[in-house]
Design a protein around this motif. Sequence first.
Motif, PDB file in Angstrom:
ATOM      1  N   ILE A   1      40.863 -18.514  -2.611  1.00  0.00           N
ATOM      2  CA  ILE A   1      39.681 -18.694  -2.022  1.00  0.00           C
ATOM      3  C   ILE A   1      39.720 -17.203  -1.329  1.00  0.00           C
ATOM      4  O   ILE A   1      39.075 -16.194  -2.260  1.00  0.00           O
ATOM      5  N   PHE A   2      40.564 -17.266  -0.337  1.00  0.00           N
ATOM      6  CA  PHE A   2      40.351 -15.218  -0.148  1.00  0.00           C
ATOM      7  C   PHE A   2      42.473 -14.885  -0.425  1.00  0.00           C
ATOM      8  O   PHE A   2      43.246 -15.043  -0.008  1.00  0.00           O
ATOM      9  N   THR A   3      41.746 -13.378  -0.653  1.00  0.00           N
ATOM     10  CA  THR A   3      43.030 -12.471  -1.687  1.00  0.00           C
ATOM     11  C   THR A   3      43.001 -11.612  -1.543  1.00  0.00           C
ATOM     12  O   THR A   3      44.263 -10.962  -1.658  1.00  0.00           O
ATOM     13  N   GLY A   4      42.290 -10.953  -0.458  1.00  0.00           N
ATOM     14  CA  GLY A   4      42.252  -9.920   0.574  1.00  0.00           C
ATOM     15  C   GLY A   4      43.112  -9.876   1.213  1.00  0.00           C
ATOM     16  O   GLY A   4      44.085 -11.076   1.840  1.00  0.00           O
ATOM     17  N   GLU A   5      43.249  -8.626   2.328  1.00  0.00           N
ATOM     18  CA  GLU A   5      43.424  -8.623   3.819  1.00  0.00           C
ATOM     19  C   GLU A   5      42.961  -8.474   5.080  1.00  0.00           C
ATOM     20  O   GLU A   5      42.196  -8.739   4.716  1.00  0.00           O
ATOM     21  N   ILE A   6      43.790  -8.522   5.805  1.00  0.00           N
ATOM     22  CA  ILE A   6      43.117  -9.334   7.128  1.00  0.00           C
ATOM     23  C   ILE A   6      43.583  -7.668   8.014  1.00  0.00           C
ATOM     24  O   ILE A   6      42.992  -7.638   9.023  1.00  0.00           O
ATOM     25  N   GLY A   7      43.910  -6.830   7.416  1.00  0.00           N
ATOM     26  CA  GLY A   7      43.896  -5.624   7.613  1.00  0.00           C
ATOM     27  C   GLY A   7      45.777  -4.846   8.283  1.00  0.00           C
ATOM     28  O   GLY A   7      46.495  -6.265   8.074  1.00  0.00           O
ATOM     29  N   ALA A   8      45.854  -3.957   8.265  1.00  0.00           N
ATOM     30  CA  ALA A   8      47.327  -3.631   8.298  1.00  0.00           C
ATOM     31  C   ALA A   8      48.689  -4.474   7.077  1.00  0.00           C
ATOM     32  O   ALA A   8      49.319  -4.384   7.809  1.00  0.00           O
ATOM     33  N   GLY A   9      47.789  -4.108   6.511  1.00  0.00           N
ATOM     34  CA  GLY A   9      48.368  -4.751   5.115  1.00  0.00           C
ATOM     35  C   GLY A   9      49.183  -5.505   5.285  1.00  0.00           C
ATOM     36  O   GLY A   9      49.658  -6.440   4.229  1.00  0.00           O
ATOM     37  N   VAL A  10      48.295  -6.684   6.010  1.00  0.00           N
ATOM     38  CA  VAL A  10      48.394  -8.406   5.940  1.00  0.00           C
ATOM     39  C   VAL A  10      47.634  -8.622   4.693  1.00  0.00           C
ATOM     40  O   VAL A  10      46.297  -9.155   5.684  1.00  0.00           O
ATOM     41  N   LYS A  11      48.506  -9.744   4.179  1.00  0.00           N
ATOM     42  CA  LYS A  11      47.233 -11.161   4.107  1.00  0.00           C
ATOM     43  C   LYS A  11      47.335 -12.267   4.245  1.00  0.00           C
ATOM     44  O   LYS A  11      47.914 -12.495   5.347  1.00  0.00           O
ATOM     45  N   PHE A  12      45.424 -12.424   3.738  1.00  0.00           N
ATOM     46  CA  PHE A  12      45.645 -13.947   4.650  1.00  0.00           C
ATOM     47  C   PHE A  12      46.146 -14.251   4.756  1.00  0.00           C
ATOM     48  O   PHE A  12      46.285 -15.600   5.163  1.00  0.00           O
ATOM     49  N   THR A  13      46.732 -14.700   2.979  1.00  0.00           N
ATOM     50  CA  THR A  13      47.516 -16.025   3.304  1.00  0.00           C
ATOM     51  C   THR A  13      49.054 -16.193   4.233  1.00  0.00           C
ATOM     52  O   THR A  13      49.207 -16.839   4.756  1.00  0.00           O
TER      53      THR A  13
END
Length: 263
Positions: free
Chosen positions: A42-54
Amino acid sequence: MSTASLGLRQGGLEIRQFLRSREQVMFTLAFPAIMILVFGSIFTGEIGAGVKFTQYFVTGMIATGLMTAGFQALAIQIPMERDRGVLKRLLGTPMPKWVYFAGKVLMVAFIAVLETAILLAVAALLFGLDLPDSGAKWLTFLWVSVLGITACTLCGVAFSSLARTGRSAPAVVTPVALILQFTSGVFFVFTSLPTWMQNVAAIFPLKWMCQGLRAVFLPESFGAREPAGSYELGRVALVLGLWCVVALVLCLTTFRWTTRRDG
């Protein structure tokens, strides 16, 4: 038979009993992996600073897996065994009391290692999880996991005395485990939670387990997004160590071998 052999045999018995319970195996081992599959899809994006949510979410799920194997499993399993009279019967045997706990510790260690391996494999193969790239990070992963599972195991043994019956144990333990997951940075970025919630979560081990594991799987620069501006590994070790001591004292002073109705 030597005392070490007694402990190993009890551990083998506990592991076999665990593996024979399909429901328990499914919940303990498969559920965290299913959560990674669902959230990672579901959450395939980033949370910031190049860090993926996964990459962020997996750290919390590993910590949750350790908590489930240690705290949740024992806090539910022990009251059920107490209710069925298993512990009372053990008191009537020549087996030293510590052998019972040794068996539980070996079972928890087995589950923790197996579950962590499954989570890392699922996340790495399906979602491109970046594994630790240095010996220092693997060492941090090891000591955070060992301290965390030790604290959770001792807390589980201590908490097992709160449930009045085996049937009520899941109702007493599960809400506590769920609340800790939602407030400790497992499902959400920890600093996005309300400040009061962060302060409450900081009392308990799961928050510090998640934070310590983030130092392993996330870039060093991401530590600036932690509440204190760094991963605070020294404080992680201190808090988890204190929980080990406090929970051990509670185990020694509150553990009951019989139900309240038995006296």
